[in-house]
Design a protein around this motif. Structure first.
Motif, PDB file in Angstrom:
ATOM      1  N   GLU A 187       0.808  -1.212   0.000  1.00  0.00           N
ATOM      2  CA  GLU A 187       0.000   0.000   0.000  1.00  0.00           C
ATOM      3  C   GLU A 187       0.845   1.268   0.000  1.00  0.00           C
ATOM      4  N   SER A 207      -8.540  -0.651   2.132  1.00  0.00           N
ATOM      5  CA  SER A 207      -9.887  -0.493   2.694  1.00  0.00           C
ATOM      6  C   SER A 207     -10.616  -1.822   2.888  1.00  0.00           C
ATOM      7  N   SER A 208     -10.353  -2.819   2.030  1.00  0.00           N
ATOM      8  CA  SER A 208     -11.038  -4.102   2.181  1.00  0.00           C
ATOM      9  C   SER A 208     -10.557  -4.827   3.432  1.00  0.00           C
ATOM     10  N   THR A 209     -11.468  -5.559   4.054  1.00  0.00           N
ATOM     11  CA  THR A 209     -11.190  -6.250   5.309  1.00  0.00           C
ATOM     12  C   THR A 209     -11.052  -7.749   5.099  1.00  0.00           C
ATOM     13  N   ASP A 212     -14.245  -9.017   3.835  1.00  0.00           N
ATOM     14  CA  ASP A 212     -14.431  -8.747   2.410  1.00  0.00           C
ATOM     15  C   ASP A 212     -13.721  -9.802   1.561  1.00  0.00           C
ATOM     16  N   PHE A 250      -2.608  -8.564   5.924  1.00  0.00           N
ATOM     17  CA  PHE A 250      -3.507  -7.647   6.614  1.00  0.00           C
ATOM     18  C   PHE A 250      -2.772  -6.866   7.700  1.00  0.00           C
ATOM     19  N   GLU A 253      -5.264  -3.958  12.062  1.00  0.00           N
ATOM     20  CA  GLU A 253      -6.693  -3.640  12.085  1.00  0.00           C
ATOM     21  C   GLU A 253      -7.503  -4.540  11.146  1.00  0.00           C
ATOM     22  N   ILE A 255      -7.042  -4.826   7.775  1.00  0.00           N
ATOM     23  CA  ILE A 255      -7.217  -4.208   6.463  1.00  0.00           C
ATOM     24  C   ILE A 255      -6.130  -4.721   5.518  1.00  0.00           C
ATOM     25  N   ASN A 257      -3.218  -4.693   3.283  1.00  0.00           N
ATOM     26  CA  ASN A 257      -2.154  -3.699   3.044  1.00  0.00           C
ATOM     27  C   ASN A 257      -1.074  -4.197   2.087  1.00  0.00           C
TER      28      ASN A 257
END
Length: 456
Positions: A187, A207-209, A212, A250, A253, A255, A257
């Motif tokens: 990212e 932004s995707s978790t 997701d 991830f 958090e 997310i 990355n």
């Protein structure tokens, strides 16, 4: 020239990824640390283990025996395009290319640019990506070689991605003519590009978790803790996971990355390249020694009453009635090596052979650079009066008498490694040298590796 002579060797046996260094390092240590189990057990286990030929890229010494070509450029010429060249190549967004299906498992989009792996390196260059550091499009990869590089993004001189580039041809190719087979986007390194997405834009880095990702890909095929998910694709299974996969990393958090997409499956329509069916020119440079001599570091050895010098053409063995269980027209890619088993009656030698040309060649036209054998398989003589009958006490006395101090002793294996270049004190992966292994005071195994005049 012929493209259909015999089977083709393309399986790379071992690769070591060194992060932060633009390249793969290939190990050609085929036979090390074999334990004494008796001749019968060796036939059942060791011989079977190395029954199939496997290839590996050879060290950079390869390029030093090739003739200069018209593709050589100065660094300035390669790193700096003229204005007319920039205008002709342009920066056409790859998202407009009809062949890119952004819903494909191996597709990734970064801003206005989309790629479906494997993708031509030239596509990236046309989009404005540039090689980081001293690497340039005219640099070459050996046949079937795969190497890591870094691309600066088209939008800045600091953002970058990590890519793995593969040469699907058996012949040497310039990087611009090869394929990107893996992309790693982080990212913070591609934020200047805009959104980075996979799965037709449904997964967005930054932004995707975790939820997701699972909603689109399902449960991961493999995980590393809670921060890394691997998906191998519908046609793959665990054994293929190093070749074709999508990886999500991830943040704390949860997310996304970092995303890695990799697909090394050879695209349809790519030809293996022409095979040189004639003996490469450099084979003619070999000079057979007239005598064994007294210089232990000459590369000379005598087996079955014939004196050889490493490196030597494979033909020097076959001319003396050594055989191997493979078609002599088996194809060895440019810059590739293979392990074969040489036999002569009850004698057995494991030999590493290499193709030091920029074109694929036939197995019978390769060079032997390494030999490995057990003393219960082969009796051999070396310069200076040493032989496979030399005891450990006699060997140590020889080292002391000749003031040989540049060697490594491995107590766990009871082995001595002696570099051929006695002035070289730093060890490296492709070190030329001899390893003598002892068991109960007797010489048990010998390994000899030498690139010799090929590196001059």
């Amino acid at each position: 020239m012929n493209k259909s002579r015999g089977p083709i060797i393309v399986a790379v046996i071992a690769t070591v990824l060194i992060l932060g260094v633009a390249g793969w390092v290939f190990s050609v240590h085929f036979i090390t640390g074999l334990m004494a189990k008796g001749h019968q057990d060796k036939d059942e286990d060791v011989y079977a283990k190395y029954q199939a030929i496997e290839s590996a890229s050879l060290p950079e010494v390869l390029g030093e025996v090739k003739e200069e070509t018209d593709t050589d450029e100065t660094k300035e010429e390669a790193d700096k395009l003229t204005e007319s060249e920039e205008e002709s190549e342009g920066l056409t967004p790859s998202a407009n290319r009809k062949e890119v299906d952004t819903s494909d498992f191996y597709a990734i989009s970064m801003g206005n640019y989309s790629y479906q792996l494997p993708q031509k390196v030239s596509d990236f260059l046309e989009d404005g990506w540039t090689f980081m550091g001293d690497d340039k499009p005219s640099d070459t990869l050996s046949g079937d070689q795969q190497t890591i590089f870094f691309f600066y993004t088209p939008e800045s001189s600091y953002g970058h991605i990590t890519v793995s580039i593969k040469n699907f041809s058996l012949n040497e190719q310039q990087l611009k003519d090869c394929y990107v087979v893996a992309i790693e986007a982080e990212e913070r390194q591609v934020e200047d590009m805009g959104l980075t997405t996979v799965c037709d834009g449904n997964i967005v880095m930054g932004s995707s978790t975790v939820a997701d990702v699972k909603s689109k890909y399902g449960e991961p095929d493999e995980t590393e803790g809670e921060s890394t998910y691997y998906y191998y694709g519908q046609e793959n299974h665990e054994l293929d996971s190093l070749e074709e996969y999508v990886e999500f990393d991830f943040s704390d958090e949860g997310i996304v990355n970092s995303i890695i997409v990799k697909n090394v499956m050879k695209p349809d329509g790519i030809e293996d390249g022409e095979v040189n069916t004639e003996a490469p020119e450099y084979l003619g440079r070999y000079e057979a020694p007239a005598e064994l001599g007294d210089d232990l570091f000459s590369g000379n050895f005598m087996v079955s009453k014939v004196i050889h010098n490493l490196p030597c053409p494979l033909q020097t063995f076959t001319d003396n009635k050594w055989k191997y269980d493979y078609d002599e027209d088996t194809v060895i890619g440019a810059g590739q090596g293979a392990l074969i088993i040489l036999t002569k009656g009850e004698l057995v030698i494991y030999a590493t052979v290499g193709n030091f040309d920029d074109k694929a060649c036939l197995l019978k036209n390769t060079m032997v650079t390494d030999i490995d054998f057990h003393t219960f398989d082969v009796k051999m003589e070396f310069p200076g009066g040493l032989s496979t009958d030399t005891t450990k006490d006699e060997f140590e006395a020889y080292l002391k008498e000749h003031n040989i101090t540049n060697y490594d002793y491995d107590e766990s294996r009871d082995s001595y490694f002696l570099p051929y270049d006695q002035s070289e004190t730093e060890r490296h992966l492709f070190e030329s040298g001899m390893t003598f292994v002892f068991s109960d005071g007797k010489m048990f195994e010998v390994t000899m590796k030498n690139y010799g005049w090929l590196a001059d």
